[in-house]
Design a protein around this motif. Structure first.
Motif, PDB file in Angstrom:
ATOM      1  N   ASP A 234     -14.080  42.284  45.585  1.00 38.19           N
ATOM      2  CA  ASP A 234     -14.060  43.036  46.697  1.00 38.19           C
ATOM      3  C   ASP A 234     -12.786  43.380  47.824  1.00 38.19           C
ATOM      4  N   GLU A 235     -10.961  42.042  47.289  1.00 40.32           N
ATOM      5  CA  GLU A 235     -10.404  42.272  47.894  1.00 40.32           C
ATOM      6  C   GLU A 235      -9.563  43.148  46.801  1.00 40.32           C
ATOM      7  N   SER A 236     -10.090  44.197  45.949  1.00 38.63           N
ATOM      8  CA  SER A 236      -8.893  44.475  44.731  1.00 38.63           C
ATOM      9  C   SER A 236      -8.366  43.268  43.502  1.00 38.63           C
ATOM     10  N   SER A 237      -8.877  43.139  43.692  1.00 38.01           N
ATOM     11  CA  SER A 237      -7.956  41.531  42.988  1.00 38.01           C
ATOM     12  C   SER A 237      -8.746  42.069  41.528  1.00 38.01           C
ATOM     13  N   LEU A 238      -8.303  41.478  40.196  1.00 35.01           N
ATOM     14  CA  LEU A 238      -8.138  42.386  39.091  1.00 35.01           C
ATOM     15  C   LEU A 238      -9.252  40.370  38.621  1.00 35.01           C
ATOM     16  N   GLU A 239     -10.190  41.046  38.978  1.00 33.15           N
ATOM     17  CA  GLU A 239     -10.969  40.255  37.701  1.00 33.15           C
ATOM     18  C   GLU A 239     -11.596  39.855  36.654  1.00 33.15           C
ATOM     19  N   ARG A 240     -11.406  38.674  35.629  1.00 28.58           N
ATOM     20  CA  ARG A 240     -12.010  39.193  34.338  1.00 28.58           C
ATOM     21  C   ARG A 240     -13.303  38.327  33.516  1.00 28.58           C
ATOM     22  N   VAL A 241     -13.938  39.406  33.050  1.00 31.95           N
ATOM     23  CA  VAL A 241     -15.368  38.443  32.025  1.00 31.95           C
ATOM     24  C   VAL A 241     -15.139  38.182  31.672  1.00 31.95           C
ATOM     25  N   ILE A 242     -15.402  37.084  30.760  1.00 33.80           N
ATOM     26  CA  ILE A 242     -15.250  36.697  29.055  1.00 33.80           C
ATOM     27  C   ILE A 242     -16.116  35.377  28.548  1.00 33.80           C
ATOM     28  N   LYS A 243     -17.454  37.148  27.516  1.00 29.50           N
ATOM     29  CA  LYS A 243     -18.302  36.678  27.007  1.00 29.50           C
ATOM     30  C   LYS A 243     -17.946  36.274  25.728  1.00 29.50           C
ATOM     31  N   ASN A 244     -18.158  35.043  25.334  1.00 30.34           N
ATOM     32  CA  ASN A 244     -17.887  34.109  24.074  1.00 30.34           C
ATOM     33  C   ASN A 244     -18.655  34.980  22.660  1.00 30.34           C
ATOM     34  N   PRO A 245     -17.423  34.790  22.009  1.00 34.73           N
ATOM     35  CA  PRO A 245     -18.347  35.249  20.588  1.00 34.73           C
ATOM     36  C   PRO A 245     -19.350  34.331  19.738  1.00 34.73           C
ATOM     37  N   THR A 246     -20.388  34.350  18.864  1.00 35.53           N
ATOM     38  CA  THR A 246     -20.961  33.524  18.741  1.00 35.53           C
ATOM     39  C   THR A 246     -20.300  33.557  17.000  1.00 35.53           C
ATOM     40  N   ASP A 247     -20.206  31.999  16.259  1.00 35.97           N
ATOM     41  CA  ASP A 247     -19.656  32.727  14.716  1.00 35.97           C
ATOM     42  C   ASP A 247     -21.035  32.586  14.208  1.00 35.97           C
ATOM     43  N   GLY A 248     -20.607  33.170  12.645  1.00 35.90           N
ATOM     44  CA  GLY A 248     -21.682  33.256  12.385  1.00 35.90           C
ATOM     45  C   GLY A 248     -21.644  31.329  11.611  1.00 35.90           C
ATOM     46  N   ASN A 249     -23.255  31.337  11.467  1.00 37.88           N
ATOM     47  CA  ASN A 249     -23.908  30.646  10.145  1.00 37.88           C
ATOM     48  C   ASN A 249     -22.957  29.740   8.549  1.00 37.88           C
ATOM     49  N   LYS A 250     -22.866  28.599   8.396  1.00 39.15           N
ATOM     50  CA  LYS A 250     -22.751  28.125   7.512  1.00 39.15           C
ATOM     51  C   LYS A 250     -23.469  28.119   6.362  1.00 39.15           C
ATOM     52  N   VAL A 251     -22.900  28.209   4.775  1.00 41.62           N
ATOM     53  CA  VAL A 251     -23.927  28.578   3.896  1.00 41.62           C
ATOM     54  C   VAL A 251     -23.740  27.638   2.802  1.00 41.62           C
ATOM     55  N   VAL A 252     -24.564  26.075   2.504  1.00 44.19           N
ATOM     56  CA  VAL A 252     -24.344  25.962   1.326  1.00 44.19           C
ATOM     57  C   VAL A 252     -25.069  26.702   0.341  1.00 44.19           C
ATOM     58  N   SER A 253     -24.255  26.335  -0.841  1.00 41.20           N
ATOM     59  CA  SER A 253     -24.998  26.610  -2.417  1.00 41.20           C
ATOM     60  C   SER A 253     -24.591  25.673  -2.575  1.00 41.20           C
ATOM     61  N   THR A 254     -25.550  25.355  -3.420  1.00 43.92           N
ATOM     62  CA  THR A 254     -26.322  25.335  -4.988  1.00 43.92           C
ATOM     63  C   THR A 254     -25.264  24.093  -5.809  1.00 43.92           C
ATOM     64  N   ILE A 255     -23.835  25.414  -5.836  1.00 44.52           N
ATOM     65  CA  ILE A 255     -23.156  24.914  -6.757  1.00 44.52           C
ATOM     66  C   ILE A 255     -22.388  24.139  -6.972  1.00 44.52           C
ATOM     67  N   ASP A 256     -21.714  23.217  -8.211  1.00 47.00           N
ATOM     68  CA  ASP A 256     -20.762  22.256  -7.984  1.00 47.00           C
ATOM     69  C   ASP A 256     -19.482  22.982  -8.265  1.00 47.00           C
ATOM     70  N   LEU A 257     -18.475  22.724  -7.244  1.00 44.26           N
ATOM     71  CA  LEU A 257     -17.107  23.286  -7.794  1.00 44.26           C
ATOM     72  C   LEU A 257     -16.605  22.599  -9.359  1.00 44.26           C
ATOM     73  N   ASN A 258     -16.535  21.258  -9.224  1.00 49.76           N
ATOM     74  CA  ASN A 258     -16.241  20.278 -10.313  1.00 49.76           C
ATOM     75  C   ASN A 258     -16.884  21.413 -11.800  1.00 49.76           C
ATOM     76  N   ILE A 259     -18.444  21.337 -11.614  1.00 49.96           N
ATOM     77  CA  ILE A 259     -19.634  21.570 -12.706  1.00 49.96           C
ATOM     78  C   ILE A 259     -18.488  23.320 -13.627  1.00 49.96           C
ATOM     79  N   GLN A 260     -18.544  24.176 -11.904  1.00 49.25           N
ATOM     80  CA  GLN A 260     -18.062  25.711 -12.318  1.00 49.25           C
ATOM     81  C   GLN A 260     -16.621  26.004 -12.924  1.00 49.25           C
TER      82      GLN A 260
END
Length: 668
Positions: A234-260
């Motif tokens: 209302d006073e012609s001052s710049l205001e900021r609005v932030i809508k934060n991002p939503t990160d993706g989900n994590k996926v746990v595989s059945t792969i065993d890195l050592n066996i791989q």
């Protein structure tokens, strides 16, 4: 000029004065113009009054249509972890260099040289290129100049900017760095390079996954971008609005890195020493369908997936058009274990015996007379042993990989039942593994309606129909685990960005394939196949190993090209792990030796079994008669002097009088 009547005399008005019509018209026009002028003046003063009275309100309405410091806030693509929690795919925060040529060009003397200079000094960019971009994009306030700048590089820029600004100030220079800022972004990183590349896949610059888990679980891995934007209050001052991002989900595989890593190491050693057109292996848990490792010799760097240098020379690449390059990349990214089909050869004999036992066509005590061939449908279909195995029972038929016995067993079972079990074991349909690109084999497997006597005979020992590696591994697992067919899968959990479990991917029991009775018989026969028969090269010191060899002659027959394989399970009587190894066209003159695949299996399992805490299951005092179908197959019922267990491989096909597409000498 005076107005005249039709007789040429001037008209008189009511006062007796003469009048001119043109003068009257001009007067009226003047009056109208005066009125319009007054109206415009009134409107102008009214607008001026309203503008002064509601200046702030109008400015708000106009200026609010403009963007103030508005930008997208990137989300972080979800991580992929191995079954032990090791990060095998992650996204690192990086920065993009954004230029504002419009600002720089407004006061070139102030911004241009300083801004170009610092970019050149810190990053080594071409001064000519920077100036060209600023000139070409002079009307733009947003130009993404460079991407994937690290945090350390960004900090180096900020430190250098402080030095520049101080120098300009101390030397009273009217110059300043401007029109350069950094935008946050994320770059996909694969800490282990090409490891598990066939399973993981990769994410492109567009944020979407390509091949592997990255593609099949893309909807879980992607997030929602945020937004930062400005508005005037209302006073012609710049205001900021932030809508934060939503990160993706994590996926746990059945792969065993050592066996791989173990699997990939031994595949690489084989390729370096002997090599083949393709070498691949799957390690899985037969009791729930989890894939512990899946690897092929067609590997690529996940951090640079479009690099063709390992497979094509510079000259070859220079001669490729865009389509050829795309085809070449798709071929490299293709997961052989899921997307390619082949004739399975002798591992299919496990399914022939199992289905016949389930239908009651055999009980395991039968004997057969192998003369080295059978004549069926006008064709002489040969066994691996051209001289014949002589009298041989069911267990020995698996141990010695006798084609003749398999043809006799399938004939006793009948085509209807044989092909019913082909479907039960999953051949001709997809496994529904959670990886993209699974081959459709529906048209590559016979049915009872379209199979003749020769088809049934050759199918009984694994020729003239096609499968995928994952189909064979899943079907074999069901036979040795007691009959439970599980959907093979490579992911076990979905976590939210904070690491909390939001979904467990439970083992999916699809159907029962065989009974415990049949499993016990098969497992003992497979144990003896490794201990005494054609699978001796697959033995692992201190362990009770069961398994089946395979040597399938490739099309066109008679050219000496073979696909050799071994599929095994440990411990033999109650398997905890299954490993399937395939070598397509070994780079040797004598290809037809399943021992190549068997020995590779042995090397892999020698390291995998101790790592998995699977201890030796060898029991010298084991009483095989305790198994439901063991009667008639123990050593006491098979006089040693009457049997000759040879580890010789397939006898080369001479191409004479053999069924087209079915080699006379398909061996173990």
């Amino acid at each position: 000029m005076k107005s005249q009547d039709k007789n040429g005399t001037n008209k008189k008005n009511k006062n007796g004065n003469t009048s001119n019509p043109l003068d009257i018209l001009q007067g009226r026009l003047i009056i109208i113009l005066i009125m319009i002028g007054i109206a415009f003046a009134a409107l102008f003063f009214n607008i001026l009054f309203l503008q002064r009275k509601k200046e702030v309100e109008y400015n708000q309405k106009i200026l609010s249509q403009q963007r103030y410091d508005s930008r997208d806030l990137p989300y972080k693509r979800g991580d992929i972890l191995d079954r032990n929690g090791t990060y095998i795919a992650t996204s690192e925060k990086v920065y993009n260099i954004i230029l504002d040529p419009k600002l720089i060009n407004t006061e070139q003397d102030k911004y241009l040289n300083a801004s170009v200079g610092i970019l050149k000094d810190v990053f080594g960019y071409s001064e000519e290129e920077i100036r060209g971009v600023i000139a070409d994009k002079s009307d733009s306030s947003y130009v993404k100049y460079k991407q994937n700048i690290t945090y350390d590089q960004k900090e180096a820029f900020e430190e250098k900017k402080k030095e520049y600004d101080k120098w300009y100030k101390d030397n009273k220079k009217d110059e300043k760095i401007g029109g350069i800022w950094f935008e946050e972004s994320y770059q996909r990183q694969y800490p282990y390079g090409s490891t598990a590349c066939n399973v993981l896949g990769f994410a492109g610059n567009d944020g979407d996954g390509y091949t592997g888990i990255e593609q099949s679980y893309n909807d879980e891995l992607v997030g929602i971008a945020g937004r930062e934007y400005g508005y005037l209050n209302d006073e012609s001052s710049l205001e900021r609005v932030i809508k934060n991002p939503t990160d993706g989900n994590k996926v746990v595989s059945t792969i065993d890195l050592n066996i791989q890593k173990i699997v990939e190491k031994h595949i690489s050693e084989w390729q370096s020493s002997v090599g083949s057109n393709m070498t691949a292996a799957i390690v899985m848990n037969p009791n729930n369908g989890e894939i512990l490792a899946m690897a092929t010799s067609r590997a690529f760097d996940l951090n640079n997936p479009r690099d063709l240098n390992n497979y094509y020379t510079a000259e070859q690449q220079a001669g490729m058009d865009d389509k050829a390059k795309v085809d070449a990349l798709n071929n490299i990214w293709r997961n052989y274990a899921v997307s390619d089909t082949y004739e399975p050869g002798s591992p299919s004999k496990v399914f022939t015996v199992a289905s016949a036992m389930e239908e009651g066509a055999i009980n395991g005590n039968e004997t057969y007379n192998c003369r080295g061939f059978e004549e069926i449908g006008g064709w002489k279909i040969r066994c691996a042993n051209r001289n014949g195995h002589g009298e041989i029972n069911v267990t020995e038929a698996l141990m010695e990989s006798c084609n003749v016995a398999m043809m006799d067993i399938s004939r006793a079972e009948g085509g209807q039942n044989f092909y019913k079990y082909q479907k039960v074991f999953g051949f001709g349909s997809k496994t529904a593994i959670d990886l993209p690109g699974e081959a459709d084999t529906s048209g590559l497997v016979h049915t009872a309606d379209n199979a003749g006597a020769t088809d049934l005979a050759t199918n009984s020992f694994g020729q003239n129909y096609n499968v995928t590696m994952v189909q064979v591994a899943a079907a074999y697992s069901s036979v040795v685990n007691g009959g439970a067919y599980y959907t093979p899968h490579v992911v076990k959990q979905i976590l939210n960005p904070n690491g909390s479990v939001i979904k467990n991917i439970e083992p999916e029991l699809v159907r029962e394939t065989v009974s415990a009775h049949t499993t016990a018989f098969i497992n003992e026969a497979l144990r003896r196949t490794v201990a005494e028969g054609t699978g001796s090269a697959a033995a692992v010191a201190g362990y009770d190993v069961g398994g089946k060899t395979g040597t399938a002659e490739k099309y066109p027959r008679g050219n000496g090209n073979y696909l050799v394989s071994f599929i095994g399970s440990v411990p033999a009587q109650s398997p905890e792990v299954v490993c399937y190894v395939l070598i397509d066209t070994p780079h040797l003159g004598d290809q037809a030796r399943s021992a190549y695949a068997s020995s590779l299996f042995s090397k892999i399992m020698t390291e995998v079994l101790p790592y998995m805490n699977i201890y030796s299951n060898v029991d010298e005092n084991i009483d095989v008669s305790s198994f439901p179908s063991a009667e008639g197959i123990t050593d006491s019922n098979t006089p040693a002097e009457s049997k000759s267990y040879s580890t010789e491989e397939v006898i080369p096909n001479d191409g004479k009088n053999d069924l087209p597409g079915a080699p006379a000498g398909e061996g173990e």
